[in-house]
Write a protein that holds these residues in place. Structure first.
Motif, PDB file in Angstrom:
ATOM      1  N   ILE A   1       0.857  -1.180   0.000  1.00 22.55           N
ATOM      2  CA  ILE A   1       0.000   0.000   0.000  1.00 22.55           C
ATOM      3  C   ILE A   1       0.901   1.239   0.000  1.00 22.55           C
ATOM      4  O   ILE A   1       2.092   1.152   0.293  1.00 22.55           O
ATOM      5  N   PHE A   2       0.304   2.391  -0.312  1.00 23.24           N
ATOM      6  CA  PHE A   2       1.084   3.620  -0.458  1.00 23.24           C
ATOM      7  C   PHE A   2       0.754   4.629   0.634  1.00 23.24           C
ATOM      8  O   PHE A   2      -0.416   4.885   0.923  1.00 23.24           O
ATOM      9  N   ALA A   3       1.809   5.228   1.194  1.00 24.99           N
ATOM     10  CA  ALA A   3       1.618   6.221   2.244  1.00 24.99           C
ATOM     11  C   ALA A   3       1.193   7.574   1.689  1.00 24.99           C
ATOM     12  O   ALA A   3       0.477   8.329   2.359  1.00 24.99           O
ATOM     13  N   ASP A   4       1.620   7.879   0.469  1.00 15.89           N
ATOM     14  CA  ASP A   4       1.422   9.242  -0.034  1.00 15.89           C
ATOM     15  C   ASP A   4       0.568   9.311  -1.300  1.00 15.89           C
ATOM     16  O   ASP A   4       0.624  10.300  -2.033  1.00 15.89           O
ATOM     17  N   ARG A   5      -0.214   8.275  -1.552  1.00 19.45           N
ATOM     18  CA  ARG A   5      -1.078   8.273  -2.726  1.00 19.45           C
ATOM     19  C   ARG A   5      -2.517   7.979  -2.325  1.00 19.45           C
ATOM     20  O   ARG A   5      -2.780   7.145  -1.452  1.00 19.45           O
ATOM     21  N   ALA A   6      -3.459   8.671  -3.000  1.00 15.31           N
ATOM     22  CA  ALA A   6      -4.886   8.445  -2.762  1.00 15.31           C
ATOM     23  C   ALA A   6      -5.363   7.236  -3.570  1.00 15.31           C
ATOM     24  O   ALA A   6      -4.799   6.907  -4.624  1.00 15.31           O
ATOM     25  N   TYR A   7      -6.412   6.595  -3.055  1.00 15.36           N
ATOM     26  CA  TYR A   7      -6.933   5.370  -3.666  1.00 15.36           C
ATOM     27  C   TYR A   7      -8.327   5.552  -4.261  1.00 15.36           C
ATOM     28  O   TYR A   7      -9.161   6.275  -3.707  1.00 15.36           O
TER      29      TYR A   7
ATOM     30  N   ALA B   1      -6.768  -3.091   5.953  1.00 18.58           N
ATOM     31  CA  ALA B   1      -7.583  -2.736   4.790  1.00 18.58           C
ATOM     32  C   ALA B   1      -7.108  -1.425   4.184  1.00 18.58           C
ATOM     33  O   ALA B   1      -6.604  -0.538   4.890  1.00 18.58           O
ATOM     34  N   ILE B   2      -7.286  -1.305   2.870  1.00 16.73           N
ATOM     35  CA  ILE B   2      -7.098  -0.035   2.176  1.00 16.73           C
ATOM     36  C   ILE B   2      -8.317   0.826   2.456  1.00 16.73           C
ATOM     37  O   ILE B   2      -9.456   0.356   2.385  1.00 16.73           O
ATOM     38  N   LEU B   3      -8.088   2.102   2.775  1.00 18.94           N
ATOM     39  CA  LEU B   3      -9.182   3.029   3.044  1.00 18.94           C
ATOM     40  C   LEU B   3      -9.219   4.046   1.912  1.00 18.94           C
ATOM     41  O   LEU B   3      -8.497   5.048   1.929  1.00 18.94           O
ATOM     42  N   PRO B   4     -10.031   3.795   0.871  1.00 17.28           N
ATOM     43  CA  PRO B   4     -10.075   4.696  -0.283  1.00 17.28           C
ATOM     44  C   PRO B   4     -10.694   6.038   0.085  1.00 17.28           C
ATOM     45  O   PRO B   4     -11.339   6.182   1.131  1.00 17.28           O
ATOM     46  N   GLU B   5     -10.483   7.004  -0.781  1.00 13.30           N
ATOM     47  CA  GLU B   5     -11.032   8.338  -0.523  1.00 13.30           C
ATOM     48  C   GLU B   5     -12.554   8.303  -0.498  1.00 13.30           C
ATOM     49  O   GLU B   5     -13.194   9.042   0.243  1.00 13.30           O
ATOM     50  N   LYS B   6     -13.133   7.423  -1.315  1.00 15.33           N
ATOM     51  CA  LYS B   6     -14.583   7.223  -1.335  1.00 15.33           C
ATOM     52  C   LYS B   6     -14.840   5.719  -1.377  1.00 15.33           C
ATOM     53  O   LYS B   6     -14.093   4.981  -2.002  1.00 15.33           O
ATOM     54  N   GLY B   7     -15.896   5.296  -0.724  1.00 14.02           N
ATOM     55  CA  GLY B   7     -16.239   3.881  -0.762  1.00 14.02           C
ATOM     56  C   GLY B   7     -15.847   3.156   0.508  1.00 14.02           C
ATOM     57  O   GLY B   7     -15.302   3.735   1.452  1.00 14.02           O
TER      58      GLY B   7
ATOM     59  N   ILE C   1      -1.984   5.823   7.246  1.00 10.22           N
ATOM     60  CA  ILE C   1      -1.326   4.526   7.105  1.00 10.22           C
ATOM     61  C   ILE C   1      -1.508   3.680   8.353  1.00 10.22           C
ATOM     62  O   ILE C   1      -1.773   2.471   8.274  1.00 10.22           O
ATOM     63  N   LEU C   2      -1.380   4.280   9.519  1.00 10.05           N
ATOM     64  CA  LEU C   2      -1.584   3.526  10.756  1.00 10.05           C
ATOM     65  C   LEU C   2      -3.000   2.958  10.791  1.00 10.05           C
ATOM     66  O   LEU C   2      -3.193   1.794  11.175  1.00 10.05           O
ATOM     67  N   GLY C   3      -3.970   3.749  10.352  1.00  8.89           N
ATOM     68  CA  GLY C   3      -5.351   3.271  10.308  1.00  8.89           C
ATOM     69  C   GLY C   3      -5.517   2.085   9.379  1.00  8.89           C
ATOM     70  O   GLY C   3      -6.215   1.109   9.709  1.00  8.89           O
ATOM     71  N   MET C   4      -4.841   2.117   8.220  1.00 13.68           N
ATOM     72  CA  MET C   4      -4.919   1.006   7.269  1.00 13.68           C
ATOM     73  C   MET C   4      -4.261  -0.244   7.834  1.00 13.68           C
ATOM     74  O   MET C   4      -4.807  -1.356   7.731  1.00 13.68           O
ATOM     75  N   VAL C   5      -3.082  -0.083   8.438  1.00 11.81           N
ATOM     76  CA  VAL C   5      -2.362  -1.226   8.994  1.00 11.81           C
ATOM     77  C   VAL C   5      -3.172  -1.879  10.104  1.00 11.81           C
ATOM     78  O   VAL C   5      -3.300  -3.106  10.165  1.00 11.81           O
ATOM     79  N   GLN C   6      -3.731  -1.071  10.973  1.00  9.25           N
ATOM     80  CA  GLN C   6      -4.514  -1.620  12.079  1.00  9.25           C
ATOM     81  C   GLN C   6      -5.815  -2.256  11.603  1.00  9.25           C
ATOM     82  O   GLN C   6      -6.273  -3.247  12.176  1.00  9.25           O
ATOM     83  N   ALA C   7      -6.394  -1.699  10.524  1.00  7.08           N
ATOM     84  CA  ALA C   7      -7.640  -2.253   9.985  1.00  7.08           C
ATOM     85  C   ALA C   7      -7.399  -3.432   9.063  1.00  7.08           C
ATOM     86  O   ALA C   7      -8.320  -4.206   8.777  1.00  7.08           O
TER      87      ALA C   7
END
Length: 260
Positions: A166-172, A206-212, A198-204
Motif C-alpha cells: 500500500i502507499f503512504a502518499d497516494r490516494a486510492y 484494509a485499504i481506506l479509499p477516498e470514497k467507498g 497509514i496507521l489506520g490502514m495497517v490496524q484495519a
C-alpha cells in the motif's frame, strides 16, 4: 496480536549528474529498496552505489523495472507486444541481479514501476506476462504487488511468493487502484495526515479509499517515496508513528496462495 510491516521506497532513480530523490537518507528509514534498472531512470553507476549502500544498511534489494521512457520517467503508458514486454522485464531484472551481486547483496524482490505497474493493476493478462517473465529468470523472487488489484489476483494463481503493498502518499480509488497523478489530491503531502492514514490502514488490515468502503488487503509493505518536497519527512513520520503504535518494522518474507 502483533503487527509487522516492511517499509519500501523506489530509489536509484538519479541519472548521471541529474539527482533524483534522497536515497542516502531514505536508506536509514526503509527496510526494502526498489532500485531502478536503467529504463525509466537510473544508470549502472547509480545502481551500484545505491545497492552498496542498501547492503551497508541491511536493507532488502528489489528490482524496479519500468518502460523504456527516461524522458517521461516511466509514467507514460505504452502498448508493447507481450514478447517485448517480457524481455524488457527480464533484461532489467538481470541487470539488477548483476549489480546487486557485485555490491555484495542479492535481489530479493521485484516491483513494477509507474505506468507499467498501473496498467498491470488493471489488466491481469499484462501482469501475468510480466510476472511469468520474472519468475522464468528467478523462480524464488518475491513479487511485490499493488494489494487488492489485478496484480494480486495473478500472483495468487502463480504459486510464487508475493507481498502486498500500500502507499503512504497516494490516494486510492474504490477499486484499490491509485488515483491518477493528474487529479487533485492524488499525491499526499502532509506528513501527519499520511502517517495517521497509514496507521489506520495497517490496524484495519484494509485499504481506506477516498470514497467507498474499506478494502481488506494483504498489507505486507508500505511504499514511501523520496522525490517530493515533504517525502522524506513523510517517510520518517510514518516510521515513527508505526513504531510508537507498537508495529514491528522488518523486511517482508513473502506469502503464497490466496489472501484471506
Amino acid at each position: 496480536m502483533s503487527i509487522a510491516v516492511d517499509l519500501n521506497a523506489d530509489m536509484g532513480e538519479s541519472f548521471g549528474d541529474w539527482v533524483m530523490g534522497q536515497d542516502d537518507a531514505l536508506l536509514e528509514v526503509v527496510t526494502s529498496a526498489n532500485v531502478a534498472c536503467g529504463f525509466h531512470a537510473g544508470d549502472p553507476d547509480v545502481m551500484a552505489s545505491t545497492m552498496a549502500l542498501a547492503v551497508q544498511n541491511g536493507v532488502g534489494i528489489g528490482a524496479h523495472p519500468g518502460f523504456g521512457d527516461l524522458q517521461g520517467f516511466g509514467r507514460r503508458r505504452m502498448d508493447l507486444p507481450h514478447r517485448v514486454l517480457a524481455h524488457m522485464v527480464q533484461y532489467q531484472l538481470g541487470a539488477a541481479q548483476a549489480m546487486a551481486r557485485a555490491s555484495g547483496g542479492q535481489v530479493r524482490h521485484l516491483k513494477l514501476h509507474g505506468a507499467l505497474s498501473n496498467m498491470c493493476s488493471e489488466d491481469e493478462t499484462l501482469a501475468r506476462v510480466c510476472y511469468e517473465a520474472a519468475l522464468a529468470v528467478d523462480p524464488d523472487i518475491i513479487i511485490m504487488v499493488l494489494a487488492a488489484t489485478a496484480q494480486q489476483r495473478v500472483v495468487e494463481t502463480l504459486g510464487c511468493r508475493w507481498a502486498g503493498e500500500i502507499f503512504a502518499d497516494r490516494a486510492y480509488n474504490p477499486d484499490a487502484t491509485l488515483v491518477s497523478r493528474g487529479l487533485p489530491g492524488a499525491v499526499i503531502h502532509d506528513p501527519a495526515y499520511a502517517a495517521e492514514r497509514i496507521l489506520g490502514m495497517v490496524q484495519a488490515g484494509a485499504i481506506l479509499p477516498e470514497k467507498g468502503d474499506p478494502i481488506p488487503a494483504a498489507i505486507d509493505t508500505i511504499c514511501l517515496h523520496g522525490d517530493g518536497e515533504t517525502a522524506l519527512e513523510i517517510a520518517r513520520t510514518v516510521r515513527s508513528v508505526l513504531q510508537d503504535a507498537g508495529v514491528t518494522l522488518r523486511t517482508f518474507e513473502g506469502r503464497s496462495g490466496v489472501f484471506g
